[in-house]
Write a protein that holds these residues in place. Structure first.
Motif, PDB file in Angstrom:
ATOM      1  N   ARG A 130      52.390 -38.259 -37.116  1.00  0.00           N
ATOM      2  CA  ARG A 130      51.011 -38.544 -36.714  1.00  0.00           C
ATOM      3  C   ARG A 130      50.658 -37.841 -35.409  1.00  0.00           C
ATOM      4  N   ALA A 131      51.585 -37.832 -34.456  1.00  0.00           N
ATOM      5  CA  ALA A 131      51.330 -37.156 -33.183  1.00  0.00           C
ATOM      6  C   ALA A 131      51.168 -35.657 -33.395  1.00  0.00           C
ATOM      7  N   LEU A 132      51.999 -35.112 -34.259  1.00  0.00           N
ATOM      8  CA  LEU A 132      51.948 -33.682 -34.531  1.00  0.00           C
ATOM      9  C   LEU A 132      50.601 -33.276 -35.118  1.00  0.00           C
ATOM     10  N   MET A 133      50.144 -34.040 -36.106  1.00  0.00           N
ATOM     11  CA  MET A 133      48.864 -33.724 -36.731  1.00  0.00           C
ATOM     12  C   MET A 133      47.683 -33.957 -35.804  1.00  0.00           C
ATOM     13  N   LYS A 134      47.795 -34.978 -34.967  1.00  0.00           N
ATOM     14  CA  LYS A 134      46.724 -35.254 -34.005  1.00  0.00           C
ATOM     15  C   LYS A 134      46.540 -34.071 -33.066  1.00  0.00           C
ATOM     16  N   HIS A 135      47.652 -33.532 -32.559  1.00  0.00           N
ATOM     17  CA  HIS A 135      47.567 -32.407 -31.626  1.00  0.00           C
ATOM     18  C   HIS A 135      47.150 -31.124 -32.338  1.00  0.00           C
ATOM     19  N   ALA A 136      47.562 -30.956 -33.590  1.00  0.00           N
ATOM     20  CA  ALA A 136      47.147 -29.767 -34.342  1.00  0.00           C
ATOM     21  C   ALA A 136      45.649 -29.795 -34.593  1.00  0.00           C
ATOM     22  N   LEU A 137      45.140 -30.955 -34.955  1.00  0.00           N
ATOM     23  CA  LEU A 137      43.707 -31.096 -35.205  1.00  0.00           C
ATOM     24  C   LEU A 137      42.912 -30.851 -33.933  1.00  0.00           C
ATOM     25  N   ALA A 138      43.399 -31.397 -32.817  1.00  0.00           N
ATOM     26  CA  ALA A 138      42.715 -31.189 -31.538  1.00  0.00           C
ATOM     27  C   ALA A 138      42.719 -29.711 -31.170  1.00  0.00           C
ATOM     28  N   GLY A 139      43.823 -29.028 -31.483  1.00  0.00           N
ATOM     29  CA  GLY A 139      43.925 -27.608 -31.174  1.00  0.00           C
ATOM     30  C   GLY A 139      42.928 -26.778 -31.954  1.00  0.00           C
ATOM     31  N   ALA A 140      42.595 -27.215 -33.149  1.00  0.00           N
ATOM     32  CA  ALA A 140      41.648 -26.475 -33.984  1.00  0.00           C
ATOM     33  C   ALA A 140      40.260 -26.463 -33.364  1.00  0.00           C
ATOM     34  N   ASN A 141      39.926 -27.506 -32.640  1.00  0.00           N
ATOM     35  CA  ASN A 141      38.597 -27.604 -32.035  1.00  0.00           C
ATOM     36  C   ASN A 141      38.456 -26.744 -30.789  1.00  0.00           C
ATOM     37  N   THR A 142      39.596 -26.217 -30.307  1.00  0.00           N
ATOM     38  CA  THR A 142      39.550 -25.384 -29.104  1.00  0.00           C
ATOM     39  C   THR A 142      40.050 -23.971 -29.364  1.00  0.00           C
ATOM     40  N   THR A 143      40.418 -23.684 -30.616  1.00  0.00           N
ATOM     41  CA  THR A 143      40.960 -22.374 -30.979  1.00  0.00           C
ATOM     42  C   THR A 143      39.913 -21.538 -31.683  1.00  0.00           C
ATOM     43  N   ALA A 144      39.791 -20.291 -31.255  1.00  0.00           N
ATOM     44  CA  ALA A 144      38.839 -19.395 -31.907  1.00  0.00           C
ATOM     45  C   ALA A 144      39.372 -18.987 -33.268  1.00  0.00           C
ATOM     46  N   ASN A 145      38.460 -18.760 -34.203  1.00  0.00           N
ATOM     47  CA  ASN A 145      38.871 -18.276 -35.524  1.00  0.00           C
ATOM     48  C   ASN A 145      39.328 -16.823 -35.425  1.00  0.00           C
ATOM     49  N   PRO A 146      40.262 -16.371 -36.269  1.00  0.00           N
ATOM     50  CA  PRO A 146      40.922 -17.189 -37.286  1.00  0.00           C
ATOM     51  C   PRO A 146      42.023 -18.059 -36.695  1.00  0.00           C
ATOM     52  N   VAL A 147      42.231 -19.213 -37.282  1.00  0.00           N
ATOM     53  CA  VAL A 147      43.275 -20.129 -36.843  1.00  0.00           C
ATOM     54  C   VAL A 147      44.635 -19.540 -37.196  1.00  0.00           C
ATOM     55  N   ASP A 148      45.540 -19.503 -36.229  1.00  0.00           N
ATOM     56  CA  ASP A 148      46.912 -19.040 -36.468  1.00  0.00           C
ATOM     57  C   ASP A 148      47.785 -20.271 -36.680  1.00  0.00           C
ATOM     58  N   PRO A 149      48.192 -20.560 -37.922  1.00  0.00           N
ATOM     59  CA  PRO A 149      48.964 -21.774 -38.195  1.00  0.00           C
ATOM     60  C   PRO A 149      50.258 -21.862 -37.396  1.00  0.00           C
ATOM     61  N   TYR A 150      50.921 -20.730 -37.200  1.00  0.00           N
ATOM     62  CA  TYR A 150      52.193 -20.741 -36.478  1.00  0.00           C
ATOM     63  C   TYR A 150      51.996 -21.195 -35.031  1.00  0.00           C
ATOM     64  N   SER A 151      51.041 -20.569 -34.350  1.00  0.00           N
ATOM     65  CA  SER A 151      50.782 -20.929 -32.954  1.00  0.00           C
ATOM     66  C   SER A 151      50.305 -22.363 -32.840  1.00  0.00           C
ATOM     67  N   LEU A 152      49.450 -22.757 -33.766  1.00  0.00           N
ATOM     68  CA  LEU A 152      48.918 -24.114 -33.736  1.00  0.00           C
ATOM     69  C   LEU A 152      50.027 -25.146 -33.935  1.00  0.00           C
ATOM     70  N   LEU A 153      50.928 -24.889 -34.872  1.00  0.00           N
ATOM     71  CA  LEU A 153      52.031 -25.805 -35.131  1.00  0.00           C
ATOM     72  C   LEU A 153      52.987 -25.873 -33.949  1.00  0.00           C
ATOM     73  N   GLN A 154      53.238 -24.718 -33.343  1.00  0.00           N
ATOM     74  CA  GLN A 154      54.147 -24.693 -32.197  1.00  0.00           C
ATOM     75  C   GLN A 154      53.570 -25.458 -31.015  1.00  0.00           C
ATOM     76  N   GLU A 155      52.284 -25.234 -30.734  1.00  0.00           N
ATOM     77  CA  GLU A 155      51.653 -25.945 -29.628  1.00  0.00           C
ATOM     78  C   GLU A 155      51.615 -27.456 -29.897  1.00  0.00           C
ATOM     79  N   ALA A 156      51.316 -27.826 -31.129  1.00  0.00           N
ATOM     80  CA  ALA A 156      51.278 -29.245 -31.483  1.00  0.00           C
ATOM     81  C   ALA A 156      52.654 -29.875 -31.321  1.00  0.00           C
ATOM     82  N   TYR A 157      53.689 -29.136 -31.702  1.00  0.00           N
ATOM     83  CA  TYR A 157      55.058 -29.642 -31.554  1.00  0.00           C
ATOM     84  C   TYR A 157      55.400 -29.872 -30.087  1.00  0.00           C
ATOM     85  N   LEU A 158      55.074 -28.899 -29.245  1.00  0.00           N
ATOM     86  CA  LEU A 158      55.394 -29.017 -27.822  1.00  0.00           C
ATOM     87  C   LEU A 158      54.682 -30.219 -27.194  1.00  0.00           C
ATOM     88  N   LYS A 159      53.454 -30.454 -27.594  1.00  0.00           N
ATOM     89  CA  LYS A 159      52.709 -31.591 -27.047  1.00  0.00           C
ATOM     90  C   LYS A 159      53.270 -32.915 -27.555  1.00  0.00           C
TER      91      LYS A 159
END
Length: 308
Positions: A130-159
């Protein structure tokens, strides 16, 4: 973080044994949750996903995928300048350790499954997902398109790891930009792409490193994203059959696939999970028969022209 990484390694080794042997009867009152789309004001569905970091970023494209484990080269299709995903989700909980989100505006989705091996240690196995998905979703709202799944997943993991959330999780994030579908997968949460009723890219394989890739998609392709509760219980040919029959909305298709997986999870008939467990008996693992009762998350996305 080192402790969480160790927990992930241990959890991935244990998950097939622990979750395969803990079978719960769902004969009465199983809850079928149909979760709404993410609203543009920031409202969301459930969260979910994660795993270990890898030093390299392995990639695959539709040009170099082979016919190994249901990976096949895509037939060439007419290109459309911009596509979008018409999508919906369905969640059938068991231990309630899956998490996911859908973000139609940004064209990406995420699914995660808390590692059940952590459950015996008094840990909420769904917390990290749940924490991982919460941070990934939050990252999508601040990330310019196109979304990079790898970077988004890594940042969500670190948070998630930085907040000392216990546990571990498998995960997959899939995004669509233009005509390019991109993904980052960890473990046995995954996705499949169908064209003309045939699986062109599919079935996840358990991995402790992140698998990253991209491929071109076309109008009328269907993308099905899910946790192992789906892929452990439904064979590729059955998924193809359901997609091929079509004529359903994404919501109805997600519900149909989830219901099929739930029914198979309670059956003694062979399943992808039971066939895989038979291969591992020589390694001293327990043989499993029938389906595997588990949380089931299904997201269905129809690829349509942008603006439709």
């Amino acid at each position: 973080m080192a402790i969480l990484m160790e927990q992930l390694e241990t959890g991935m080794k244990q998950i097939s044994v622990v979750e395969g042997s803990v079978v719960h009867a769902l004969d009465h009152g199983a809850r079928l949750r149909v979760l709404p789309y993410l609203k543009e004001d920031g409202g969301a569905c459930l969260p979910g996903t994660t795993g270990s970091q890898s030093q390299s970023k392995p990639t695959a494209t539709d040009e170099d995928l082979d016919d190994g484990v249901s990976f096949g080269k895509l037939q060439k299709a007419p290109r459309v300048r911009a596509l979008r995903m018409n999508l919906a989700s369905c969640y059938v909980p068991d231990h309630d350790e899956d998490a996911h989100f859908v973000h139609p505006k940004s064209g990406f989705v995420g699914v995660a499954d808390g590692v059940g091996g952590c459950r015996g240690k008094g840990v909420d196995a769904g917390a990290f997902a749940r924490a991982l998905m919460k941070h990934a979703l939050a990252g999508a709202n601040t990330t310019a398109n196109p979304v990079d799944p790898y970077s988004l997943l890594q940042e969500a993991y670190l948070k998630a790891a930085g907040s000392s959330t216990p546990g571990a999780s498998t995960a997959v994030i899939v995004s669509l930009s233009g005509t390019t579908l991109r993904w980052a997968c960890l473990g046995d949460s995954g996705f499949a792409v169908f064209r003309g009723g045939k699986m062109r890219h599919g079935r996840p394989t358990a991995s402790r490193t992140r698998v990253v890739g991209e491929m071109q998609v076309a109008v009328d392709d269907v993308v099905v994203v899910g946790t192992d509760g789906l892929f452990d219980n439904v064979f590729d040919m059955d998924l193809e059959r359901m997609v091929r029959r079509g004529c359903l909305s994404p919501q109805m298709m997600a519900e149909k696939i989830a219901a099929t997986a739930r029914k198979a999870s309670k059956s003694l008939a062979p399943s992808p999970f039971s066939l895989e467990s038979a291969k591992n008996v020589k390694d001293g693992r327990e043989r499993h028969f029938g389906g595997k009762v588990d949380d089931i998350t299904v997201i269905v996305a129809y690829i349509v022209p942008k603006g439709c």
